[in-house]
Write a protein that holds these residues in place. Sequence first.
Motif, mmCIF file in Angstrom:
data_model
loop_
_atom_site.group_PDB
_atom_site.id
_atom_site.type_symbol
_atom_site.label_atom_id
_atom_site.label_comp_id
_atom_site.label_asym_id
_atom_site.label_seq_id
_atom_site.Cartn_x
_atom_site.Cartn_y
_atom_site.Cartn_z
ATOM 1 N N GLN A 1 14.050 12.793 -1.265
ATOM 2 C CA GLN A 1 13.281 13.441 -0.199
ATOM 3 C C GLN A 1 14.047 14.509 0.574
ATOM 4 O O GLN A 1 13.434 15.298 1.296
ATOM 5 N N HIS B 1 10.910 18.634 -2.833
ATOM 6 C CA HIS B 1 10.085 19.653 -2.203
ATOM 7 C C HIS B 1 10.349 21.040 -2.783
ATOM 8 O O HIS B 1 11.369 21.276 -3.439
ATOM 9 N N TYR C 1 15.308 20.290 -1.945
ATOM 10 C CA TYR C 1 14.348 21.390 -1.978
ATOM 11 C C TYR C 1 14.773 22.398 -3.054
ATOM 12 O O TYR C 1 15.952 22.782 -3.112
ATOM 13 N N GLU D 1 5.231 26.892 -2.236
ATOM 14 C CA GLU D 1 5.845 25.968 -1.274
ATOM 15 C C GLU D 1 5.071 24.658 -1.341
ATOM 16 O O GLU D 1 3.838 24.668 -1.401
ATOM 17 N N TYR D 2 5.785 23.531 -1.338
ATOM 18 C CA TYR D 2 5.070 22.250 -1.384
ATOM 19 C C TYR D 2 5.906 21.122 -0.809
ATOM 20 O O TYR D 2 7.135 21.162 -0.785
ATOM 21 N N HIS D 3 5.197 20.131 -0.309
ATOM 22 C CA HIS D 3 5.780 18.869 0.155
ATOM 23 C C HIS D 3 5.655 17.904 -1.017
ATOM 24 O O HIS D 3 4.560 17.610 -1.488
ATOM 25 N N GLY D 4 6.789 17.384 -1.481
ATOM 26 C CA GLY D 4 6.771 16.611 -2.721
ATOM 27 C C GLY D 4 6.322 15.174 -2.608
ATOM 28 O O GLY D 4 6.089 14.522 -3.630
ATOM 29 N N ALA D 5 6.159 14.659 -1.379
ATOM 30 C CA ALA D 5 5.894 13.231 -1.217
ATOM 31 C C ALA D 5 4.662 12.718 -1.973
ATOM 32 O O ALA D 5 4.715 11.647 -2.587
ATOM 33 N N GLY E 1 10.690 11.743 5.419
ATOM 34 C CA GLY E 1 10.220 12.263 4.145
ATOM 35 C C GLY E 1 10.738 13.641 3.814
ATOM 36 O O GLY E 1 10.503 14.151 2.714
ATOM 37 N N LEU E 2 11.460 14.261 4.759
ATOM 38 C CA LEU E 2 11.983 15.613 4.544
ATOM 39 C C LEU E 2 13.506 15.647 4.486
ATOM 40 O O LEU E 2 14.095 16.687 4.205
ATOM 41 N N PRO F 1 -0.677 19.388 0.040
ATOM 42 C CA PRO F 1 0.393 20.106 0.741
ATOM 43 C C PRO F 1 1.102 21.090 -0.195
ATOM 44 O O PRO F 1 2.294 20.965 -0.495
ATOM 45 N N GLN G 1 11.049 14.133 10.950
ATOM 46 C CA GLN G 1 11.701 14.557 9.711
ATOM 47 C C GLN G 1 11.586 13.516 8.592
ATOM 48 O O GLN G 1 12.157 13.698 7.517
#
Length: 257
Positions: free
Chosen positions: A240, A56, A243, A9-13, A127-128, A87, A125
């Motif tokens: 952004q 993400h 996923y 799992e990761y936050h791509g920003a 960036g998501l 992240p 929310q």
Amino acid sequence: MPRYALKVEYHGAPFAGWQRQKDHPSVQGAIESALAKLEPRAHTIAAAGRTDAGVHGLGQVAHCDMDKDWDPDRLAGALNFHLKPAPVSIVACAQVAEDWHARFSALERQYFFRILCRRAPSTHQAGLVWQIGHQLDAAMMQDGANHLIGNHDFTTFRSSICQAESPVKTLDALRIETVDTRWGPEVHFHVRARSFLHNQVRSFVGTLERVGAGAWAPARVGEALSACDRAACGPVCPPQGLYLAAVRYPQDPFAGA
């Protein structure tokens, strides 16, 4: 060498994408650096798919080869310790057969996309999601999306830098729904296929947003597909809201993990 499957799992920003790059941070590079803290040497991991910058991961799957036998839970915990503060999280780990491959053993990839429809800037929310300031007609978008389901030449919805040998792919599902959330109405896209072309999902979403906004008739999506011409595609949406949600295998390597 024992082989381990990792659900990631990761936050791509903060990353320039999944794939390791010489001068930019990547998710692959972060995990390989963490592996090197556990077994000091060069590590190369393979993933089910390469996500772009800003995209993400909810259920990305990768595999790694280790020198010694690790308890899977202990390996996941040790990696998560060394991944901080990036992240990135190893949410499951399982030992697999030596010939099991995160990419080549996969039967299907599932992507998820979120559009938040509200005018006020989003704080929690940001960036998501892809935030837009107008409402969308999900039923019209689904009518347009139905033209894309099945086996087609997807040249129109393929990036000019795509390295796939063929633009012909089979899209198993593209389902669109509206969801009321605490922060406003969202439109969700659920997309499934064995494999995807570069920027294919973002090209779909950007084009279908035009349908939902009333700028395109649903039939125009089918016309764009038949054109087999990148110029016929609608706008490519930003990354952004995208996923990599899940990867399906003949047998779930994480069952019981």
